[in-house]
Every structure is written in C-alpha cells, then in structure tokens.
Motif scaffolding. Structure first.
Motif, PDB file in Angstrom:
ATOM      1  N   ASP A   1     -24.754   9.866   1.964  1.00 17.43           N
ATOM      2  CA  ASP A   1     -25.452  10.540   3.061  1.00 17.43           C
ATOM      3  C   ASP A   1     -26.959  10.546   2.857  1.00 17.43           C
ATOM      4  O   ASP A   1     -27.726  10.422   3.823  1.00 17.43           O
ATOM      5  CB  ASP A   1     -24.949  11.986   3.202  1.00 17.43           C
ATOM      6  N   THR A   2     -27.431  10.698   1.619  1.00 15.86           N
ATOM      7  CA  THR A   2     -28.869  10.844   1.372  1.00 15.86           C
ATOM      8  C   THR A   2     -29.548   9.548   0.954  1.00 15.86           C
ATOM      9  O   THR A   2     -30.709   9.311   1.311  1.00 15.86           O
ATOM     10  CB  THR A   2     -29.108  11.897   0.274  1.00 15.86           C
ATOM     11  N   LEU A   3     -28.834   8.672   0.208  1.00 15.51           N
ATOM     12  CA  LEU A   3     -29.464   7.454  -0.310  1.00 15.51           C
ATOM     13  C   LEU A   3     -28.995   6.187   0.419  1.00 15.51           C
ATOM     14  O   LEU A   3     -29.591   5.116   0.232  1.00 15.51           O
ATOM     15  CB  LEU A   3     -29.180   7.307  -1.813  1.00 15.51           C
ATOM     16  N   GLY A   4     -27.943   6.310   1.209  1.00 16.16           N
ATOM     17  CA  GLY A   4     -27.469   5.153   1.965  1.00 16.16           C
ATOM     18  C   GLY A   4     -26.254   4.483   1.327  1.00 16.16           C
ATOM     19  O   GLY A   4     -26.007   4.601   0.126  1.00 16.16           O
ATOM     20  N   HIS A   5     -25.512   3.778   2.165  1.00 21.02           N
ATOM     21  CA  HIS A   5     -24.278   3.146   1.696  1.00 21.02           C
ATOM     22  C   HIS A   5     -24.531   1.981   0.738  1.00 21.02           C
ATOM     23  O   HIS A   5     -23.693   1.691  -0.125  1.00 21.02           O
ATOM     24  CB  HIS A   5     -23.461   2.653   2.904  1.00 21.02           C
ATOM     25  N   ALA A   6     -25.681   1.318   0.870  1.00 21.39           N
ATOM     26  CA  ALA A   6     -25.963   0.203  -0.030  1.00 21.39           C
ATOM     27  C   ALA A   6     -26.060   0.692  -1.465  1.00 21.39           C
ATOM     28  O   ALA A   6     -25.500   0.076  -2.390  1.00 21.39           O
ATOM     29  CB  ALA A   6     -27.255  -0.500   0.382  1.00 21.39           C
ATOM     30  N   ILE A   7     -26.761   1.819  -1.661  1.00 19.09           N
ATOM     31  CA  ILE A   7     -26.863   2.385  -3.007  1.00 19.09           C
ATOM     32  C   ILE A   7     -25.509   2.939  -3.438  1.00 19.09           C
ATOM     33  O   ILE A   7     -25.100   2.799  -4.602  1.00 19.09           O
ATOM     34  CB  ILE A   7     -27.949   3.470  -3.051  1.00 19.09           C
ATOM     35  N   GLY A   8     -24.772   3.524  -2.486  1.00 20.84           N
ATOM     36  CA  GLY A   8     -23.438   4.024  -2.803  1.00 20.84           C
ATOM     37  C   GLY A   8     -22.525   2.898  -3.285  1.00 20.84           C
ATOM     38  O   GLY A   8     -21.763   3.070  -4.253  1.00 20.84           O
ATOM     39  N   ASP A   9     -22.615   1.736  -2.639  1.00 22.50           N
ATOM     40  CA  ASP A   9     -21.795   0.592  -3.072  1.00 22.50           C
ATOM     41  C   ASP A   9     -22.185   0.134  -4.471  1.00 22.50           C
ATOM     42  O   ASP A   9     -21.325  -0.228  -5.295  1.00 22.50           O
ATOM     43  CB  ASP A   9     -21.970  -0.571  -2.090  1.00 22.50           C
ATOM     44  N   THR A  10     -23.498   0.147  -4.758  1.00 21.11           N
ATOM     45  CA  THR A  10     -23.949  -0.252  -6.097  1.00 21.11           C
ATOM     46  C   THR A  10     -23.398   0.700  -7.148  1.00 21.11           C
ATOM     47  O   THR A  10     -22.964   0.272  -8.235  1.00 21.11           O
ATOM     48  CB  THR A  10     -25.489  -0.275  -6.153  1.00 21.11           C
ATOM     49  N   VAL A  11     -23.398   1.997  -6.841  1.00 17.11           N
ATOM     50  CA  VAL A  11     -22.859   2.983  -7.771  1.00 17.11           C
ATOM     51  C   VAL A  11     -21.379   2.711  -8.041  1.00 17.11           C
ATOM     52  O   VAL A  11     -20.924   2.729  -9.191  1.00 17.11           O
ATOM     53  CB  VAL A  11     -23.047   4.407  -7.212  1.00 17.11           C
ATOM     54  N   LEU A  12     -20.611   2.431  -6.979  1.00 18.15           N
ATOM     55  CA  LEU A  12     -19.182   2.144  -7.147  1.00 18.15           C
ATOM     56  C   LEU A  12     -18.958   0.911  -8.017  1.00 18.15           C
ATOM     57  O   LEU A  12     -18.049   0.873  -8.862  1.00 18.15           O
ATOM     58  CB  LEU A  12     -18.526   1.946  -5.781  1.00 18.15           C
ATOM     59  N   GLN A  13     -19.769  -0.114  -7.830  1.00 27.13           N
ATOM     60  CA  GLN A  13     -19.626  -1.348  -8.622  1.00 27.13           C
ATOM     61  C   GLN A  13     -19.918  -1.086 -10.093  1.00 27.13           C
ATOM     62  O   GLN A  13     -19.210  -1.581 -10.982  1.00 27.13           O
ATOM     63  CB  GLN A  13     -20.558  -2.419  -8.068  1.00 27.13           C
ATOM     64  N   ILE A  14     -20.949  -0.293 -10.371  1.00 24.66           N
ATOM     65  CA  ILE A  14     -21.282   0.008 -11.767  1.00 24.66           C
ATOM     66  C   ILE A  14     -20.209   0.875 -12.407  1.00 24.66           C
ATOM     67  O   ILE A  14     -19.819   0.671 -13.563  1.00 24.66           O
ATOM     68  CB  ILE A  14     -22.669   0.693 -11.842  1.00 24.66           C
ATOM     69  N   VAL A  15     -19.684   1.850 -11.649  1.00 23.17           N
ATOM     70  CA  VAL A  15     -18.598   2.689 -12.161  1.00 23.17           C
ATOM     71  C   VAL A  15     -17.384   1.824 -12.501  1.00 23.17           C
ATOM     72  O   VAL A  15     -16.747   2.009 -13.552  1.00 23.17           O
ATOM     73  CB  VAL A  15     -18.232   3.777 -11.132  1.00 23.17           C
ATOM     74  N   ALA A  16     -17.046   0.866 -11.621  1.00 24.45           N
ATOM     75  CA  ALA A  16     -15.910  -0.025 -11.871  1.00 24.45           C
ATOM     76  C   ALA A  16     -16.108  -0.818 -13.146  1.00 24.45           C
ATOM     77  O   ALA A  16     -15.167  -0.972 -13.951  1.00 24.45           O
ATOM     78  CB  ALA A  16     -15.723  -0.962 -10.678  1.00 24.45           C
ATOM     79  N   GLN A  17     -17.312  -1.331 -13.367  1.00 23.92           N
ATOM     80  CA  GLN A  17     -17.603  -2.097 -14.574  1.00 23.92           C
ATOM     81  C   GLN A  17     -17.464  -1.222 -15.819  1.00 23.92           C
ATOM     82  O   GLN A  17     -16.923  -1.657 -16.844  1.00 23.92           O
ATOM     83  CB  GLN A  17     -19.011  -2.682 -14.489  1.00 23.92           C
ATOM     84  N   ARG A  18     -17.935   0.026 -15.735  1.00 21.20           N
ATOM     85  CA  ARG A  18     -17.847   0.920 -16.885  1.00 21.20           C
ATOM     86  C   ARG A  18     -16.387   1.251 -17.220  1.00 21.20           C
ATOM     87  O   ARG A  18     -16.012   1.336 -18.393  1.00 21.20           O
ATOM     88  CB  ARG A  18     -18.624   2.207 -16.601  1.00 21.20           C
ATOM     89  N   LEU A  19     -15.578   1.449 -16.175  1.00 21.94           N
ATOM     90  CA  LEU A  19     -14.168   1.740 -16.421  1.00 21.94           C
ATOM     91  C   LEU A  19     -13.485   0.563 -17.112  1.00 21.94           C
ATOM     92  O   LEU A  19     -12.716   0.757 -18.063  1.00 21.94           O
ATOM     93  CB  LEU A  19     -13.460   2.033 -15.091  1.00 21.94           C
ATOM     94  N   GLN A  20     -13.754  -0.657 -16.640  1.00 17.00           N
ATOM     95  CA  GLN A  20     -13.119  -1.832 -17.237  1.00 17.00           C
ATOM     96  C   GLN A  20     -13.525  -2.005 -18.689  1.00 17.00           C
ATOM     97  O   GLN A  20     -12.701  -2.377 -19.532  1.00 17.00           O
ATOM     98  CB  GLN A  20     -13.480  -3.081 -16.431  1.00 17.00           C
ATOM     99  N   ARG A  21     -14.782  -1.736 -18.999  1.00 12.93           N
ATOM    100  CA  ARG A  21     -15.249  -1.890 -20.391  1.00 12.93           C
ATOM    101  C   ARG A  21     -14.669  -0.806 -21.296  1.00 12.93           C
ATOM    102  O   ARG A  21     -14.445  -1.037 -22.481  1.00 12.93           O
ATOM    103  CB  ARG A  21     -16.776  -1.854 -20.445  1.00 12.93           C
TER     104      ARG A  21
END
Length: 457
Positions: A335-355
């Motif tokens: 809501d505050t930073l936009g969906h593009a930044i939200g998508d980046t956050v999700l991608q980084i979280v996914a990478q951290r979980l896999q590692r």
C-alpha cells in the motif's frame, strides 16, 4: 538239324531284340519331340550358323507366324548385334558332343524388330548324324519388367526416406548398420561422416552416447531396437536420448520393427523423431503449472499434491512437519511502497527460505505473502523449534529494495504429521494456518500496521 534249329532260334531272338530296341528308341525320340514341342522355353537348332529347327515356343517368342519364317535363315538375323560376338565366342569353346555353355543373358530381335531379353544355354549335339548347336532360350521379359519395377520402387522408397524429417536406420541382427538416412545422420551429428564409413558399423562405435528416458547411459543391448531384433516385437513411442560429440543432447521418440516380420532373422528398422524442443516446451509448461511465476517456488497445487502423497503413504511418512509462514505487515508494504517493491520483497524472502532449508524440504508459495514448508523425514520437535527461530532471524534481516531499507518479520505456525494421520491436505493446511495466527503478534493480526521502512542512502 538241331544246330540249324538252334541257329534259327538265336537269329529270331536277335531279331526280336533289335525290333524291341528300335521301338524303345523311337518311343524315347517321340517323348523328346513331344517335350521339345510343348516346352514353354524356346528351342532352336543351328548348323553352321543356319537355323535348322525351331519349336513353337521360339516361333512365338520371335513373333513369327510359323517355323518356316525362321528355319533356313542365319541365326544372327535374330540376335542383337551387341550379343553376337560373345555368343560366337561361347559356342566356339564347345568341342565335344554334350558340352554346354553357362546360362548367359543376351538380346534377341523379333520379326517386328522388338528387342527381347533372354537367357540361353547352348549344347553341342548330334543332329541327323551331324554336329549342331541346340539352344534353349528362356524369355526374361517378365522378369526384367519385375526387376525394373522393383528398382523403381526401391529408388522411390530411397528418395522418400532420404527426404523424411524422421531419422531412419536399418540394423542387421548383429547390430550393424545396413542403411541410414540423412535425417538420422543430422540428428546423430554425424553429417560429416560418409555413408560408406557408417554402413557396417555397430551402433556402439558411433561418436555418440545413447541415453534412456531418465538420461542414464543406455547400452545398445538394452535399446528397444535390440529387443525387436531378439523377439521380433514391434515397439512404438519409446523415448531415448543421444549425447552428440558436439556436446548437444537430443531427445528422440522412436519405434522399431522387423523389416520382414515373417523372417525371425530379419533386420530391423528404427525410425525416430527429434522431440528435444517439444520436450523442453512440455517441461516448461509443466514447471509453469506447478510453480509460482514470481518466486519460482512450488505453487499451491504442487504443495497440496505433495502433502496428499505424504498423507497417503503407508510406509514411514516422507513429510514430518508442515510450517505455515506469513509475513507481518506485508499488505502495508504494497500500500505504501507499491507492488513492484512488494514483489521484490517476496522474491528475496523466497530465496532466503530456500537457502535456510535442506534440498529435500519443499518450499512453496500459497499466494500473497503466505508460504508453506514441508519438512522431509523425521524431525524432533526441538529441532523444529530451532529451525523456526533460525527462519525468523533470517527473515528479520533488513531487505534493500529499490533504495528502501525494509524490515520484515515472519509469523510461523507448526503442525506435525503422524503415521496414519487421518487429516486431509486442506485440514493440515488449516491447522498450520491457525498455529501461525496464534504465533502472530497481536499488532499484526489485522495486517494494518505500517511497514518499518527507511530510505537507504
């Protein structure tokens, strides 16, 4: 007196024997004449190059109306000029009565000028107390027509096979190549090798490695074509691969069958189509159907499918624990930073979980900011609790996304599976979701708290 009567008796017996002999000879001659007159092969006799006898078959063969049109004429009148010298040479070597030439093909000329292919055998024989040449002539016209038709069919077949996009290889019972078309050479990466060098070679000597459908080395003796050669069985739709000398791997869909199903010792033909691109496309479609397009993690469908398989297992559970992970305050990030930044956050979280997890553990995204983890094998609760703490710590590390420093925390719910667990995958998911909700700080339960974000300089 007695002697004279005895002499008379001897003379009569001799006379009777002479009469019997003559009768037998005449019968034999009559049988021979009948045989010659009715044989389907042409027979003629020539003496000093002049035809002195012609049977009905040779009259018909030369398109004459009667034997009188042939008898009395030079034999060479009915022989193609190119066939005359070798014919004369053959009969020149016949020196004794009964001597015969080898069966030889030559050309005759009919009365109407038509050329006729024949096979002849010349025999030096006695004809009315003189040596003459008897010639047996077999008409090859039908045979030549059939051979020409077969050559045309073979040429047509060869032309068609050479133009096919499918590879075609014929292999003899010993595994040696009898023929290979251009498409097969292209697929195998052997275009630069001449056909003459490939014919007669065993498959295993080609500069390539055969693979089974699982990309494991496939000995030629285990290739489906080898089974066809041994059993005569027709096989279709099997998948195999080849690793070429240029480093390319090609995947092929093949079939194999005996060239002559009625002959157990027949060679076999294998045809195969290159499905490399199709296979890659299908795998891509399968991947897209089972993985999240944003993070590359397993999607909800794959997660539930794997969970269902684990619950249905009658052996030791392949999955011991389910973790439900939710990001605290993620809605506010969008809501505050936009969906593009939200998508980046999700991608980084996914990478951290896999590692942070083992390769046997399955990590998936259910949707939005919700993730699910299936922990493989046995897990002690103390180990699970330590893993949850480590995951929370890993998630808490600040994320830098497009100049923003974002701190994201995660709430994690845990539910364990037991042997014979009666729950459905949806029930397990529901229980893990409830456990996650209980673990979530109260300030984040409505998802309204603003994200902890600063602009990174």
């Amino acid at each position: 007196m007695t002697g004279r009567r005895s002499g008379v008796r001897v003379d009569r017996e001799g006379e009777e024997k002479d009469i019997a002999t003559v009768g037998a000879v005449e019968q034999l001659a009559q049988r021979y004449r009948s045989l010659v007159e009715h044989t389907p092969d042409g027979i003629c006799v020539h003496e000093r190059g002049i035809v002195v006898y012609a049977n009905p078959a040779i009259v018909a063969l030369l398109a004459a109306e009667s034997a009188e049109e042939i008898v009395g004429r030079p034999l060479t009148d009915f022989v193609d000029p190119a066939s005359i010298p070798p014919m004369l040479d053959r009969i020149r070597h016949l020196n004794t009565a009964g001597a015969a030439s080898e069966p030889t093909e030559m050309l005759l000329i009919r009365m109407d000028g038509v050329i006729v292919p024949v096979e002849t055998v010349s025999v030096l024989t006695v004809w009315h107390d003189h040596l003459a040449y008897q010639v047996v002539i077999h008409d090859l016209t039908a045979q030549k027509v059939a051979e020409a038709a077969q050559r045309r069919a073979e040429q047509h077949f060869t032309t068609v096979v050479s133009q096919l996009e499918e590879g075609v290889v014929v292999v003899d019972p010993d595994g040696r190549i009898e023929s290979i078309n251009p498409a097969a050479k292209r697929i195998f990466g052997t275009e630069t090798i001449a056909d003459a060098e490939l014919i007669g070679r065993r498959i295993q000597t080609l500069p390539l490695t055969l693979l089974d459908a699982n990309a494991q080395p496939l000995p030629p003796a285990r290739h489906p074509m080898a089974r066809t050669l041994v059993t005569g069985e027709t096989l279709t739709g099997y998948i195999f691969g080849v690793d070429r000398v240029d480093g390319q791997r090609r995947w092929l869909s093949g079939s194999s069958r005996l060239l002559n199903p009625d002959d157990p010792g027949s060679s076999a033909v294998s045809s195969f189509a290159d499905i490399t691109e199709f296979r890659a496309s299908r795998r891509q479609l399968e991947y897209q159907a089972t993985h999240d397009s944003l993070t590359g993690l397993a999607n909800r469908s794959l997660i539930l499918s794997q969970l269902a398989a684990a619950l249905a297992s009658s052996a030791e559970l392949p999955v011991s624990t389910v973790l439900f992970i939710d990001l605290d305050g993620f809605k506010a990030i969008n809501d505050t930073l936009g969906h593009a930044i939200g998508d980046t956050v999700l991608q980084i979280v996914a990478q951290r979980l896999q590692r942070a997890l083992r390769t046997d553990d399955l990590v998936g995204r259910l949707g939005g900011d919700e993730f699910l983890v299936l922990l493989a094998g046995r897990s002690r609760m103390v180990d699970v609790e330590a893993l949850v703490r480590r995951l929370r710590s890993t998630m808490a590390d600040p994320i830098i996304a497009r100049g923003h420093r974002i701190e994201v925390n995660a709430s994690i719910g845990v539910t364990a599976l037991t042997p014979g667990d009666p729950r459905t995958p949806e029930s397990v998911l529901h229980d893990a979701d409830l456990a996650m909700y209980r673990a979530k700080p109260s300030a984040h339960r409505d998802g309204s708290r603003r994200p902890n974000s600063t602009h990174a300089s």
